[in-house]
Design an enzyme around this catalytic site. Structure first.
Site, PDB file in Angstrom:
ATOM      1  N   GLY A  39     -14.892   1.358 -17.460  1.00  0.00           N
ATOM      2  CA  GLY A  39     -13.616   0.753 -17.076  1.00  0.00           C
ATOM      3  C   GLY A  39     -13.671  -0.237 -15.939  1.00  0.00           C
ATOM      4  N   CYS A  47      -8.352   1.588  12.369  1.00  0.00           N
ATOM      5  CA  CYS A  47      -7.680   0.916  13.475  1.00  0.00           C
ATOM      6  C   CYS A  47      -8.199  -0.515  13.598  1.00  0.00           C
ATOM      7  CB  CYS A  47      -7.907   1.688  14.771  1.00  0.00           C
ATOM      8  SG  CYS A  47      -7.128   0.870  16.184  1.00  0.00           S
ATOM      9  N   ARG A  86       1.468   1.835  -3.589  1.00  0.00           N
ATOM     10  CA  ARG A  86       0.286   2.335  -4.299  1.00  0.00           C
ATOM     11  C   ARG A  86       0.012   3.800  -3.951  1.00  0.00           C
ATOM     12  NH1 ARG A  86      -3.416  -2.029  -4.091  1.00  0.00           N
ATOM     13  NH2 ARG A  86      -4.920  -0.696  -5.121  1.00  0.00           N
ATOM     14  N   ASN A 111     -15.556   0.519 -22.362  1.00  0.00           N
ATOM     15  CA  ASN A 111     -14.452  -0.378 -22.026  1.00  0.00           C
ATOM     16  C   ASN A 111     -13.617  -0.625 -23.272  1.00  0.00           C
ATOM     17  OD1 ASN A 111     -12.894  -2.748 -21.020  1.00  0.00           O
ATOM     18  ND2 ASN A 111     -14.406  -2.748 -19.360  1.00  0.00           N
ATOM     19  N   CYS A 152      -9.780  -0.239  17.734  1.00  0.00           N
ATOM     20  CA  CYS A 152     -10.910   0.651  18.063  1.00  0.00           C
ATOM     21  C   CYS A 152     -11.710   1.040  16.817  1.00  0.00           C
ATOM     22  CB  CYS A 152     -10.436   1.886  18.824  1.00  0.00           C
ATOM     23  SG  CYS A 152      -9.611   3.132  17.803  1.00  0.00           S
ATOM     24  N   TYR A 203       0.818  -1.217   0.000  1.00  0.00           N
ATOM     25  CA  TYR A 203       0.000   0.000   0.000  1.00  0.00           C
ATOM     26  C   TYR A 203       0.848   1.262   0.000  1.00  0.00           C
ATOM     27  CZ  TYR A 203      -4.168  -2.696  -0.055  1.00  0.00           C
ATOM     28  OH  TYR A 203      -5.158  -3.545  -0.475  1.00  0.00           O
ATOM     29  N   ASP A 222      -8.443   5.513  -5.539  1.00  0.00           N
ATOM     30  CA  ASP A 222      -7.383   6.470  -5.870  1.00  0.00           C
ATOM     31  C   ASP A 222      -7.770   7.939  -5.730  1.00  0.00           C
ATOM     32  OD1 ASP A 222      -8.990   6.946  -8.149  1.00  0.00           O
ATOM     33  OD2 ASP A 222      -7.763   5.665  -9.438  1.00  0.00           O
ATOM     34  N   HIS A 236     -15.126   0.620  -2.340  1.00  0.00           N
ATOM     35  CA  HIS A 236     -14.059  -0.236  -1.811  1.00  0.00           C
ATOM     36  C   HIS A 236     -13.078   0.503  -0.906  1.00  0.00           C
ATOM     37  CE1 HIS A 236     -14.865  -3.169  -5.398  1.00  0.00           C
ATOM     38  NE2 HIS A 236     -15.768  -3.260  -4.443  1.00  0.00           N
ATOM     39  N   GLU A 281     -12.591  -3.493 -23.954  1.00  0.00           N
ATOM     40  CA  GLU A 281     -12.958  -4.842 -24.430  1.00  0.00           C
ATOM     41  C   GLU A 281     -14.367  -5.198 -23.960  1.00  0.00           C
ATOM     42  OE1 GLU A 281      -9.650  -6.803 -22.573  1.00  0.00           O
ATOM     43  OE2 GLU A 281     -10.778  -7.214 -20.754  1.00  0.00           O
TER      44      GLU A 281
HETATM   45  C1  BJW Z   1     -10.389   0.392 -19.826  1.00  0.00           C
HETATM   46  C2  BJW Z   1      -9.259   1.112 -20.068  1.00  0.00           C
HETATM   47  C3  BJW Z   1      -9.458   2.325 -20.693  1.00  0.00           C
HETATM   48  C4  BJW Z   1      -8.594  -0.648 -19.154  1.00  0.00           C
HETATM   49  N1  BJW Z   1     -10.685   2.734 -20.993  1.00  0.00           N
HETATM   50  N2  BJW Z   1     -11.611   0.692 -20.089  1.00  0.00           N
HETATM   51  C5  BJW Z   1     -20.457 -13.887  -5.940  1.00  0.00           C
HETATM   52  C6  BJW Z   1     -19.936 -14.723  -6.874  1.00  0.00           C
HETATM   53  C7  BJW Z   1     -18.580 -15.005  -6.874  1.00  0.00           C
HETATM   54  C8  BJW Z   1     -17.721 -14.438  -5.929  1.00  0.00           C
HETATM   55  C9  BJW Z   1     -18.239 -13.585  -5.008  1.00  0.00           C
HETATM   56  C10 BJW Z   1     -19.606 -13.311  -5.010  1.00  0.00           C
HETATM   57  N3  BJW Z   1     -19.838 -12.453  -4.016  1.00  0.00           N
HETATM   58  C11 BJW Z   1     -18.673 -12.149  -3.397  1.00  0.00           C
HETATM   59  C12 BJW Z   1     -17.685 -12.829  -3.967  1.00  0.00           C
HETATM   60  C13 BJW Z   1     -16.244 -12.777  -3.570  1.00  0.00           C
HETATM   61  C14 BJW Z   1     -15.551 -11.550  -4.099  1.00  0.00           C
HETATM   62  C15 BJW Z   1     -15.638 -11.521  -5.607  1.00  0.00           C
HETATM   63  O1  BJW Z   1     -16.429 -10.854  -6.213  1.00  0.00           O
HETATM   64  N4  BJW Z   1     -14.741 -12.236  -6.274  1.00  0.00           N
HETATM   65  C16 BJW Z   1     -14.700 -12.245  -7.736  1.00  0.00           C
HETATM   66  C17 BJW Z   1     -13.254 -12.097  -8.192  1.00  0.00           C
HETATM   67  C18 BJW Z   1     -15.374 -13.475  -8.272  1.00  0.00           C
HETATM   68  N5  BJW Z   1     -16.155 -10.347  -3.548  1.00  0.00           N
HETATM   69  C19 BJW Z   1     -15.861  -9.902  -2.330  1.00  0.00           C
HETATM   70  O2  BJW Z   1     -15.068 -10.487  -1.634  1.00  0.00           O
HETATM   71  C20 BJW Z   1     -16.543  -8.629  -1.866  1.00  0.00           C
HETATM   72  N6  BJW Z   1     -17.121  -8.809  -0.614  1.00  0.00           N
HETATM   73  C21 BJW Z   1     -18.322  -9.360  -0.434  1.00  0.00           C
HETATM   74  O3  BJW Z   1     -19.022  -9.661  -1.369  1.00  0.00           O
HETATM   75  O4  BJW Z   1     -18.693  -9.501   0.867  1.00  0.00           O
HETATM   76  C22 BJW Z   1     -19.710 -10.431   1.185  1.00  0.00           C
HETATM   77  C23 BJW Z   1     -19.009 -11.723   1.440  1.00  0.00           C
HETATM   78  C24 BJW Z   1     -18.234 -11.854   2.565  1.00  0.00           C
HETATM   79  C25 BJW Z   1     -17.572 -13.067   2.791  1.00  0.00           C
HETATM   80  C26 BJW Z   1     -17.662 -14.095   1.861  1.00  0.00           C
HETATM   81  C27 BJW Z   1     -18.435 -13.932   0.721  1.00  0.00           C
HETATM   82  C28 BJW Z   1     -19.118 -12.726   0.511  1.00  0.00           C
HETATM   83  C29 BJW Z   1     -15.527  -7.528  -1.651  1.00  0.00           C
HETATM   84  C30 BJW Z   1     -14.835  -7.176  -2.876  1.00  0.00           C
HETATM   85  C31 BJW Z   1     -13.841  -6.045  -2.608  1.00  0.00           C
HETATM   86  C32 BJW Z   1     -12.935  -5.920  -3.767  1.00  0.00           C
HETATM   87  N7  BJW Z   1     -11.820  -5.178  -3.457  1.00  0.00           N
HETATM   88  C33 BJW Z   1     -10.822  -4.972  -4.498  1.00  0.00           C
HETATM   89  C34 BJW Z   1      -9.431  -4.888  -3.876  1.00  0.00           C
HETATM   90  C35 BJW Z   1      -9.161  -3.572  -3.264  1.00  0.00           C
HETATM   91  C36 BJW Z   1      -7.832  -3.648  -2.649  1.00  0.00           C
HETATM   92  C37 BJW Z   1      -6.826  -2.839  -3.343  1.00  0.00           C
HETATM   93  O5  BJW Z   1      -7.075  -2.109  -4.301  1.00  0.00           O
HETATM   94  O6  BJW Z   1      -5.707  -2.973  -2.891  1.00  0.00           O
HETATM   95  O7  BJW Z   1     -11.148  -3.852  -5.280  1.00  0.00           O
HETATM   96  S1  BJW Z   1     -10.733  -6.271  -5.677  1.00  0.00           S
HETATM   97  C38 BJW Z   1     -10.307  -5.268  -7.039  1.00  0.00           C
HETATM   98  O8  BJW Z   1     -11.318  -5.509  -8.024  1.00  0.00           O
HETATM   99  C39 BJW Z   1     -10.482  -3.817  -6.549  1.00  0.00           C
HETATM  100  C40 BJW Z   1     -11.382  -3.267  -7.631  1.00  0.00           C
HETATM  101  O9  BJW Z   1     -12.129  -2.177  -7.121  1.00  0.00           O
HETATM  102  C41 BJW Z   1     -12.216  -4.422  -8.042  1.00  0.00           C
HETATM  103  C42 BJW Z   1     -12.834  -4.269  -9.400  1.00  0.00           C
HETATM  104  O10 BJW Z   1     -11.869  -4.306 -10.374  1.00  0.00           O
HETATM  105  P1  BJW Z   1     -11.992  -3.347 -11.635  1.00  0.00           P
HETATM  106  O11 BJW Z   1     -11.970  -1.949 -11.189  1.00  0.00           O
HETATM  107  O12 BJW Z   1     -13.141  -3.766 -12.443  1.00  0.00           O
HETATM  108  O13 BJW Z   1     -10.587  -3.596 -12.358  1.00  0.00           O
HETATM  109  P2  BJW Z   1     -10.188  -4.747 -13.408  1.00  0.00           P
HETATM  110  O14 BJW Z   1      -8.717  -4.713 -13.540  1.00  0.00           O
HETATM  111  O15 BJW Z   1     -10.800  -6.024 -13.072  1.00  0.00           O
HETATM  112  O16 BJW Z   1     -10.827  -4.259 -14.766  1.00  0.00           O
HETATM  113  C43 BJW Z   1     -10.386  -3.099 -15.443  1.00  0.00           C
HETATM  114  C44 BJW Z   1     -11.268  -2.929 -16.660  1.00  0.00           C
HETATM  115  O17 BJW Z   1     -10.954  -1.701 -17.278  1.00  0.00           O
HETATM  116  C45 BJW Z   1     -11.066  -4.024 -17.712  1.00  0.00           C
HETATM  117  O18 BJW Z   1     -12.339  -4.484 -18.143  1.00  0.00           O
HETATM  118  C46 BJW Z   1     -10.357  -3.301 -18.855  1.00  0.00           C
HETATM  119  O19 BJW Z   1     -10.721  -3.804 -20.131  1.00  0.00           O
HETATM  120  C47 BJW Z   1     -10.851  -1.895 -18.676  1.00  0.00           C
HETATM  121  N8  BJW Z   1      -9.960  -0.856 -19.154  1.00  0.00           N
HETATM  122  N9  BJW Z   1      -8.159   0.330 -19.612  1.00  0.00           N
HETATM  123  C48 BJW Z   1     -11.729   1.893 -20.697  1.00  0.00           C
HETATM  124  N10 BJW Z   1      -8.395   3.091 -21.002  1.00  0.00           N
HETATM  125 ZN    ZN Z   2      -7.390   2.563  17.693  1.00  0.00          ZN
END
Ligand code: BJW
Ligand code: ZN
Length: 268
Positions: A214, A131, A70, A240, A134, A67, A108, A123, A242
């Site tokens: 995106g 913390c 980042r 997007n 707390c 982090y 970001d 997110h 793609e």
């Molecule tokens: C362009 C471009 C340009 C490029 N112009 N386009 C149901 C089914 C299956 C799994 C699950 C489900 N429910 C929950 C889950 C588990 C999990 C999940 O979804 N997993 C999947 C991978 C399947 N979800 C969770 O864990 C969530 N919690 C939850 O549901 O709680 C309830 C629960 C609790 C306990 C157990 C089960 C359920 C929380 C998810 C939190 C995600 N956090 C992250 C990490 C943050 C940390 C960090 O940044 O350090 O957030 S994951 C990561 O993915 C990040 C993003 O916000 C998120 C989305 O990604 P994003 O933004 O879409 O990026 P990319 O890279 O995937 O895509 C980029 C796109 O841009 C691409 O399409 C490119 O083509 C495009 N692009 N350049 C236009 N110039």
């Molecule tokens: Zn504290």
């Protein structure tokens, strides 16, 4: 201008409650790597393996280095034309008495830097800490975030964890607490903040037009928003480089870099 773009611009001019949902692709042209692209690696790790409560418990030093890197990277980049177009569009529509809600999966803060208001951060944020004891949430833009992390976080795959003692990692400011801090970010397997999710769902249920910019549309719950809106027969446009698993359900799909497609769609 292509007639499909013309048609979507007409939808927007008649809409009064617009949702703009964004993912890391909107920041790609600012120089922020997306998660699932080639830039999705830090050292030898993928975000899916570091952005978890288990990874933090096992090696908080390593996760804080990730982090710190980042925070350094994002603090150096600027919002791009797509962030600017979104912010300007929101201002313009607001002046007409209409509502534009920006819901982002990004941590970001580039929408806010471009001037967008009331951004819903699904997110969390790179610039907040929470913390572990707390639960106090604090705003923090310091780089380095603590002296021990100065110069740490290099993405070079040959670098090992610094194994910084937890006492030297970021600690809670609350005098009586001083426990270990973590990034205020929603990691895999964690629940989204209830109030934040509710704010997003309120717009998902009421909007009369939607732009999805995106995002790979695979991370839940955000991945279900656009399909849910489309099911209400509300026009949804995907921007997007793609196709995604959601594309077939969307009324509009504008393929290309969002600094081009989004600016065209949202231009006055
Ligand atoms: C362009 C471009 C340009 C490029 N112009 N386009 C149901 C089914 C299956 C799994 C699950 C489900 N429910 C929950 C889950 C588990 C999990 C999940 O979804 N997993 C999947 C991978 C399947 N979800 C969770 O864990 C969530 N919690 C939850 O549901 O709680 C309830 C629960 C609790 C306990 C157990 C089960 C359920 C929380 C998810 C939190 C995600 N956090 C992250 C990490 C943050 C940390 C960090 O940044 O350090 O957030 S994951 C990561 O993915 C990040 C993003 O916000 C998120 C989305 O990604 P994003 O933004 O879409 O990026 P990319 O890279 O995937 O895509 C980029 C796109 O841009 C691409 O399409 C490119 O083509 C495009 N692009 N350049 C236009 N110039
Ligand atoms: Zn504290």
């Amino acid at each position: 201008m292509h007639h499909v773009m013309k048609s979507f611009r007409e939808v927007l001019s008649n809409a009064s409650n617009i949702l703009i949902l964004t993912g890391s692709g909107i920041s790609a042209e600012s120089g922020v790597p997306t998660f699932r692209g080639a830039g999705g690696f830090w050292r030898k790790y993928q975000a899916q393996n570091l952005a978890t409560p288990e990874a933090f418990a096992a090696n908080p030093s390593l996760v804080w280095e990730f982090y710190e890197y980042r925070r350094q990277l994002v603090s150096k980049v600027k919002p791009n034309k797509a962030h600017e177009a979104v912010a300007e569009f929101q201002k313009r529509k607001m002046a007409e008495g209409k509502k534009v809600s920006i819901v982002t999966q990004n941590i970001d803060a580039l929408h806010q830097k471009a001037g967008a208001e009331d951004v819903v951060e699904l997110h969390g944020s790179l610039y907040r800490t929470r913390c572990t004891k707390c639960r106090n949430i604090a705003f923090n833009e310091n780089i380095p975030i603590c002296p021990a992390l100065a110069g740490k976080g290099s993405p070079d795959p040959s670098i090992m964890s610094s194994d910084i003692p937890t006492e030297e990692l970021p600690r809670c400011e609350v005098q009586s607490c001083r426990a270990l801090l973590r990034p205020d970010i929603v990691w895999f397997g964690e629940q989204l903040d209830e109030n934040v999710l509710q704010k997003a769902l309120d717009v998902v249920e009421t909007c009369d037009a939607c732009l999805v910019i995106g995002t790979s549309a695979i991370v839940y719950p955000a991945a279900m928003f656009a399909p849910q809106i489309a099911r209400r027969k509300v026009p949804v446009a995907e921007f997007n480089i793609e196709e995604t698993p959601a594309t077939k359900q969307m009324q509009y799909h504008f393929q290309g870099p969002c600094t081009t497609t989004v600016t065209e769609a949202l231009a006055p």
